[in-house]
Design a protein around this motif. Structure first.
Motif, PDB file in Angstrom:
ATOM      1  N   ASP A   1       0.807  -1.220   0.000  1.00 25.82           N
ATOM      2  CA  ASP A   1       0.000   0.000   0.000  1.00 25.82           C
ATOM      3  C   ASP A   1       0.842   1.274   0.000  1.00 25.82           C
ATOM      4  O   ASP A   1       0.323   2.362  -0.192  1.00 25.82           O
ATOM      5  CB  ASP A   1      -0.919   0.027   1.231  1.00 25.82           C
ATOM      6  CG  ASP A   1      -1.925  -1.109   1.198  1.00 25.82           C
ATOM      7  OD1 ASP A   1      -2.270  -1.529   0.079  1.00 25.82           O
ATOM      8  OD2 ASP A   1      -2.354  -1.554   2.267  1.00 25.82           O
ATOM      9  N   GLN A   2       2.125   1.134   0.269  1.00 23.26           N
ATOM     10  CA  GLN A   2       2.989   2.314   0.349  1.00 23.26           C
ATOM     11  C   GLN A   2       3.378   2.776  -1.054  1.00 23.26           C
ATOM     12  O   GLN A   2       3.590   1.966  -1.944  1.00 23.26           O
ATOM     13  CB  GLN A   2       4.259   1.987   1.144  1.00 23.26           C
ATOM     14  CG  GLN A   2       3.976   1.578   2.580  1.00 23.26           C
ATOM     15  CD  GLN A   2       3.261   2.652   3.365  1.00 23.26           C
ATOM     16  OE1 GLN A   2       3.563   3.825   3.245  1.00 23.26           O
ATOM     17  NE2 GLN A   2       2.286   2.244   4.156  1.00 23.26           N
ATOM     18  N   PRO A   3       3.469   4.089  -1.242  1.00 21.70           N
ATOM     19  CA  PRO A   3       3.901   4.581  -2.560  1.00 21.70           C
ATOM     20  C   PRO A   3       5.374   4.271  -2.770  1.00 21.70           C
ATOM     21  O   PRO A   3       6.120   4.112  -1.800  1.00 21.70           O
ATOM     22  CB  PRO A   3       3.662   6.090  -2.460  1.00 21.70           C
ATOM     23  CG  PRO A   3       3.743   6.391  -1.007  1.00 21.70           C
ATOM     24  CD  PRO A   3       3.218   5.178  -0.301  1.00 21.70           C
ATOM     25  N   PRO A   4       5.798   4.167  -4.002  1.00 20.63           N
ATOM     26  CA  PRO A   4       7.218   3.870  -4.249  1.00 20.63           C
ATOM     27  C   PRO A   4       8.107   5.009  -3.744  1.00 20.63           C
ATOM     28  O   PRO A   4       7.725   6.181  -3.800  1.00 20.63           O
ATOM     29  CB  PRO A   4       7.303   3.734  -5.773  1.00 20.63           C
ATOM     30  CG  PRO A   4       6.084   4.416  -6.287  1.00 20.63           C
ATOM     31  CD  PRO A   4       5.040   4.318  -5.227  1.00 20.63           C
ATOM     32  N   LYS A   5       9.271   4.629  -3.217  1.00 16.82           N
ATOM     33  CA  LYS A   5      10.213   5.634  -2.708  1.00 16.82           C
ATOM     34  C   LYS A   5      10.758   6.457  -3.863  1.00 16.82           C
ATOM     35  O   LYS A   5      11.056   5.941  -4.928  1.00 16.82           O
ATOM     36  CB  LYS A   5      11.377   4.936  -2.003  1.00 16.82           C
ATOM     37  CG  LYS A   5      10.955   4.047  -0.867  1.00 16.82           C
ATOM     38  CD  LYS A   5      10.875   4.824   0.403  1.00 16.82           C
ATOM     39  CE  LYS A   5      10.641   3.849   1.551  1.00 16.82           C
ATOM     40  NZ  LYS A   5       9.839   4.361   2.579  1.00 16.82           N
ATOM     41  N   LYS A   6      10.869   7.756  -3.620  1.00 16.65           N
ATOM     42  CA  LYS A   6      11.418   8.628  -4.652  1.00 16.65           C
ATOM     43  C   LYS A   6      12.935   8.506  -4.650  1.00 16.65           C
ATOM     44  O   LYS A   6      13.582   8.684  -3.617  1.00 16.65           O
ATOM     45  CB  LYS A   6      11.016  10.080  -4.398  1.00 16.65           C
ATOM     46  CG  LYS A   6       9.528  10.322  -4.564  1.00 16.65           C
ATOM     47  CD  LYS A   6       9.186  11.765  -4.359  1.00 16.65           C
ATOM     48  CE  LYS A   6       7.686  11.972  -4.530  1.00 16.65           C
ATOM     49  NZ  LYS A   6       7.297  13.346  -4.233  1.00 16.65           N
ATOM     50  N   VAL A   7      13.482   8.172  -5.794  1.00 14.47           N
ATOM     51  CA  VAL A   7      14.921   7.999  -5.915  1.00 14.47           C
ATOM     52  C   VAL A   7      15.527   9.340  -6.297  1.00 14.47           C
ATOM     53  O   VAL A   7      15.076   9.992  -7.247  1.00 14.47           O
ATOM     54  CB  VAL A   7      15.246   6.937  -6.996  1.00 14.47           C
ATOM     55  CG1 VAL A   7      16.746   6.768  -7.144  1.00 14.47           C
ATOM     56  CG2 VAL A   7      14.574   5.632  -6.660  1.00 14.47           C
ATOM     57  N   ALA A   8      16.542   9.741  -5.524  1.00 13.90           N
ATOM     58  CA  ALA A   8      17.212  11.014  -5.807  1.00 13.90           C
ATOM     59  C   ALA A   8      18.002  10.874  -7.101  1.00 13.90           C
ATOM     60  O   ALA A   8      18.685   9.863  -7.331  1.00 13.90           O
ATOM     61  CB  ALA A   8      18.132  11.379  -4.657  1.00 13.90           C
ATOM     62  N   LYS A   9      17.891  11.885  -7.930  1.00 16.93           N
ATOM     63  CA  LYS A   9      18.607  11.843  -9.203  1.00 16.93           C
ATOM     64  C   LYS A   9      20.101  12.038  -8.948  1.00 16.93           C
ATOM     65  O   LYS A   9      20.511  12.935  -8.217  1.00 16.93           O
ATOM     66  CB  LYS A   9      18.108  12.943 -10.131  1.00 16.93           C
ATOM     67  CG  LYS A   9      16.691  12.742 -10.579  1.00 16.93           C
ATOM     68  CD  LYS A   9      16.273  13.843 -11.515  1.00 16.93           C
ATOM     69  CE  LYS A   9      14.825  13.668 -11.950  1.00 16.93           C
ATOM     70  NZ  LYS A   9      14.381  14.771 -12.804  1.00 16.93           N
ATOM     71  N   LYS A  10      20.899  11.178  -9.556  1.00 19.71           N
ATOM     72  CA  LYS A  10      22.346  11.281  -9.402  1.00 19.71           C
ATOM     73  C   LYS A  10      22.879  12.328 -10.373  1.00 19.71           C
ATOM     74  O   LYS A  10      22.539  12.322 -11.548  1.00 19.71           O
ATOM     75  CB  LYS A  10      23.009   9.939  -9.696  1.00 19.71           C
ATOM     76  CG  LYS A  10      22.687   8.881  -8.672  1.00 19.71           C
ATOM     77  CD  LYS A  10      23.430   7.599  -8.986  1.00 19.71           C
ATOM     78  CE  LYS A  10      23.109   6.537  -7.968  1.00 19.71           C
ATOM     79  NZ  LYS A  10      23.790   5.274  -8.266  1.00 19.71           N
TER      80      LYS A  10
END
Length: 134
Positions: free
Chosen positions: A102-111
């Motif tokens: 149910d959790q939204p996907p984690k936002k990945v920081a742009k490298k």
């Protein structure tokens, strides 16, 4: 559906008056006996005295689903209030379950692309100062 309602519906959907069912066919005698037996004294015990038989078509129109889309759209478009972003996030978080699905996907920081901060001129200057070369 009761037999009387069914009979009433069939009468409404019956063929035009010019066309009649043929009598005197192979099952005519059996049908006549059945009609006599149905009209026997005592009648149908399941009916209530003084009850009005409702039309099947009227019942259908009463119970037919109504499309509320147009009224709902007008209601929604009438108010132009936009909720605060923090409030909407809080409401969405409360409605979310605790399971991982149910959790939204984690936002990945742009490298950021790895590159040097120093220019070629800075390297030459360092080389001159450190090694003493001109």
């Amino acid at each position: 559906m009761s037999a009387s309602l069914l009979r009433r519906g069939l009468e409404l959907l019956e063929a035009p008056a010019g066309r009649q069912r043929g009598r005197g066919g192979p099952g005519a005698a059996g049908a006549a006996r059945r009609r006599k037996r149905a009209a026997a004294p005592g009648g149908n015990k399941a009916t209530v005295k003084g009850r009005v038989v409702k039309s099947a078509i009227e019942e259908y129109h009463k119970k037919k689903a109504v499309n509320h889309l147009r009224a709902n759209l007008q209601y929604m478009l009438k108010g132009r209030f936009v909720a605060n972003k923090d409030v909407t996030e809080q409401v969405l978080a409360q409605n979310r379950g605790r399971k991982s699905k149910d959790q939204p996907p984690k936002k990945v920081a742009k490298k950021k692309p790895e590159g040097t901060v120093f220019t070629e001129e800075d390297f030459r200057k360092f080389e001159r100062e450190y090694f003493g070369r001109p």
